[in-house]
Write an enzyme that holds these catalytic residues in place. Sequence first.
Site, PDB file in Angstrom:
ATOM      1  N   SER A  37      -3.799 -14.435   2.852  1.00 43.56           N
ATOM      2  CA  SER A  37      -3.181 -15.550   3.577  1.00 43.56           C
ATOM      3  C   SER A  37      -1.958 -15.136   4.372  1.00 43.56           C
ATOM      4  O   SER A  37      -1.475 -15.894   5.217  1.00 43.56           O
ATOM      5  CB  SER A  37      -2.767 -16.638   2.583  1.00 43.56           C
ATOM      6  OG  SER A  37      -1.714 -16.173   1.757  1.00 43.56           O
ATOM      7  N   GLY A  38      -1.443 -13.939   4.101  1.00 43.45           N
ATOM      8  CA  GLY A  38      -0.182 -13.521   4.708  1.00 43.45           C
ATOM      9  C   GLY A  38       1.006 -13.855   3.831  1.00 43.45           C
ATOM     10  O   GLY A  38       2.127 -13.420   4.096  1.00 43.45           O
ATOM     11  N   ASP A  90       0.009 -19.378  -0.253  1.00 42.78           N
ATOM     12  CA  ASP A  90       0.717 -19.675  -1.496  1.00 42.78           C
ATOM     13  C   ASP A  90       2.078 -19.007  -1.493  1.00 42.78           C
ATOM     14  O   ASP A  90       2.347 -18.123  -0.679  1.00 42.78           O
ATOM     15  CB  ASP A  90      -0.091 -19.184  -2.704  1.00 42.78           C
ATOM     16  CG  ASP A  90      -0.226 -17.663  -2.725  1.00 42.78           C
ATOM     17  OD1 ASP A  90      -0.340 -17.068  -1.630  1.00 42.78           O
ATOM     18  OD2 ASP A  90      -0.218 -17.069  -3.812  1.00 42.78           O
ATOM     19  N   GLN A 141      -1.084 -19.251  -9.678  1.00 43.17           N
ATOM     20  CA  GLN A 141       0.210 -18.619  -9.868  1.00 43.17           C
ATOM     21  C   GLN A 141       0.833 -19.117 -11.165  1.00 43.17           C
ATOM     22  O   GLN A 141       0.277 -19.976 -11.840  1.00 43.17           O
ATOM     23  CB  GLN A 141       1.129 -18.917  -8.679  1.00 43.17           C
ATOM     24  CG  GLN A 141       0.707 -18.260  -7.363  1.00 43.17           C
ATOM     25  CD  GLN A 141       1.003 -16.768  -7.321  1.00 43.17           C
ATOM     26  OE1 GLN A 141       1.531 -16.178  -8.272  1.00 43.17           O
ATOM     27  NE2 GLN A 141       0.649 -16.132  -6.209  1.00 43.17           N
ATOM     28  N   ASP A 218      -8.823  -6.176  -5.241  1.00 45.29           N
ATOM     29  CA  ASP A 218      -8.416  -5.376  -4.084  1.00 45.29           C
ATOM     30  C   ASP A 218      -7.207  -4.563  -4.497  1.00 45.29           C
ATOM     31  O   ASP A 218      -6.389  -5.008  -5.312  1.00 45.29           O
ATOM     32  CB  ASP A 218      -8.060  -6.259  -2.886  1.00 45.29           C
ATOM     33  CG  ASP A 218      -6.652  -6.844  -2.988  1.00 45.29           C
ATOM     34  OD1 ASP A 218      -5.715  -6.246  -2.424  1.00 45.29           O
ATOM     35  OD2 ASP A 218      -6.485  -7.898  -3.642  1.00 45.29           O
ATOM     36  N   HIS A 287     -13.243  10.750  -1.859  1.00 44.52           N
ATOM     37  CA  HIS A 287     -13.558  10.931  -3.285  1.00 44.52           C
ATOM     38  C   HIS A 287     -13.159   9.698  -4.088  1.00 44.52           C
ATOM     39  O   HIS A 287     -13.944   9.201  -4.913  1.00 44.52           O
ATOM     40  CB  HIS A 287     -12.842  12.158  -3.849  1.00 44.52           C
ATOM     41  CG  HIS A 287     -12.926  12.228  -5.345  1.00 44.52           C
ATOM     42  ND1 HIS A 287     -14.024  12.735  -6.004  1.00 44.52           N
ATOM     43  CD2 HIS A 287     -12.068  11.791  -6.319  1.00 44.52           C
ATOM     44  CE1 HIS A 287     -13.848  12.627  -7.318  1.00 44.52           C
ATOM     45  NE2 HIS A 287     -12.662  12.050  -7.533  1.00 44.52           N
TER      46      HIS A 287
END
Length: 377
Positions: A37-38, A90, A141, A218, A287
């Site tokens: 969202s940034g 958020d 959160q 991620d 790798h």
Amino acid sequence: ELSNTYHLHVRPGDKIVKQMGGLHRFMNWDRPILTDSGGFQVFSLASLRKIKEEGVYFNSHIDGRKIFMGPEESMQIQSNLASTIAMAFDECPPHPATREYMQNSVDRTTRWLHRCKAEMTRLNGLEDTINKHQMLFGINQGGTFEDIRIEHAKAISELELDGYALGGLAVGESHADMYNIIEKTTPYLPKNKPTYLMGVGTPANILESVDRGVDFFDCVYPSRNGRHGHVYTHRGKINLFNAQYELDNEPIEEGCGCPACRNYSKAYIRHLLKAKEMLGMRLCVLHNLYFYNHLMEDILSEHFKDVLKQYKLDMGDELGKGNYYDKKNIIHCFQYFFEQREFLESVMKRGFNYIFLSEVDKYVMKIWWKRGDGQKK
């Protein structure tokens, strides 16, 4: 693939990406793309931003120009980028934070989520929208406050979004605290929707989190650590800059099918890294990505519990130390610390925070300092 909303908004500009047909066409990628969202980047600019109910005012880290981003603006930018999955805007609260601050922050994030959903619905109905089926994920959160996390999970689950994320973790809390929050929170998120843990993590983090109900992740570790010569194996992470690999004619990991291991030795890749040749960084990244992808394939197999058990035995972490502290590793760490003794002495005098060291590095460093070598050197 994950793309960064804030950075793409600043450069080259989300409107330019839209004119180029969206991210998939712009970067020639035909698989799913998630845009954050940034929010994390905006809130990391602590000295450059001001939080209000409508959104956040901040200055660009590139040219200093004033920018405003709120829930609607974040959705508009991500719609222009035309990603597969858009993340809700958020507030990513600092760690540690007081209970009062955390509760107020979470309440604001919930109100912003309602605005994100309404704006995403509007944007997906516009004629000129590139991806009219863009999905929206909400973000849980609450820091390390179990009750705040649980109540927030219940509240956002009522919105029936496409997926849900756990945010605000891996920001300074211990692994034990992170695992505890994941374990306590995931039961209150929809079982029929994907659960995404943001910004995590190491192979051990991934295995422990999947075991607690997380579906995908991620993290910059495979690429960023690879660029610094740190590569992952089933026996732990190794640093190819270490002198012990100067004459090592073996691949990074025996049996690995990545381009680096199939064609080059640790000694050669170390030479490339020391010479600052880009190929060395690329091979390490290749790798690591191969290692992570195959780790995920193992997780998806029906033998996940066996994979988790074996991984703990092979690598170890604070929840299960296996052969990680063997004699060979300890000797190598002492060699490394001896080589770096002048640097260590200087940072110890300044008060050294060794949060980024591996567990075995910390273990050896404590022995090294406790026995008086730090003072003597």
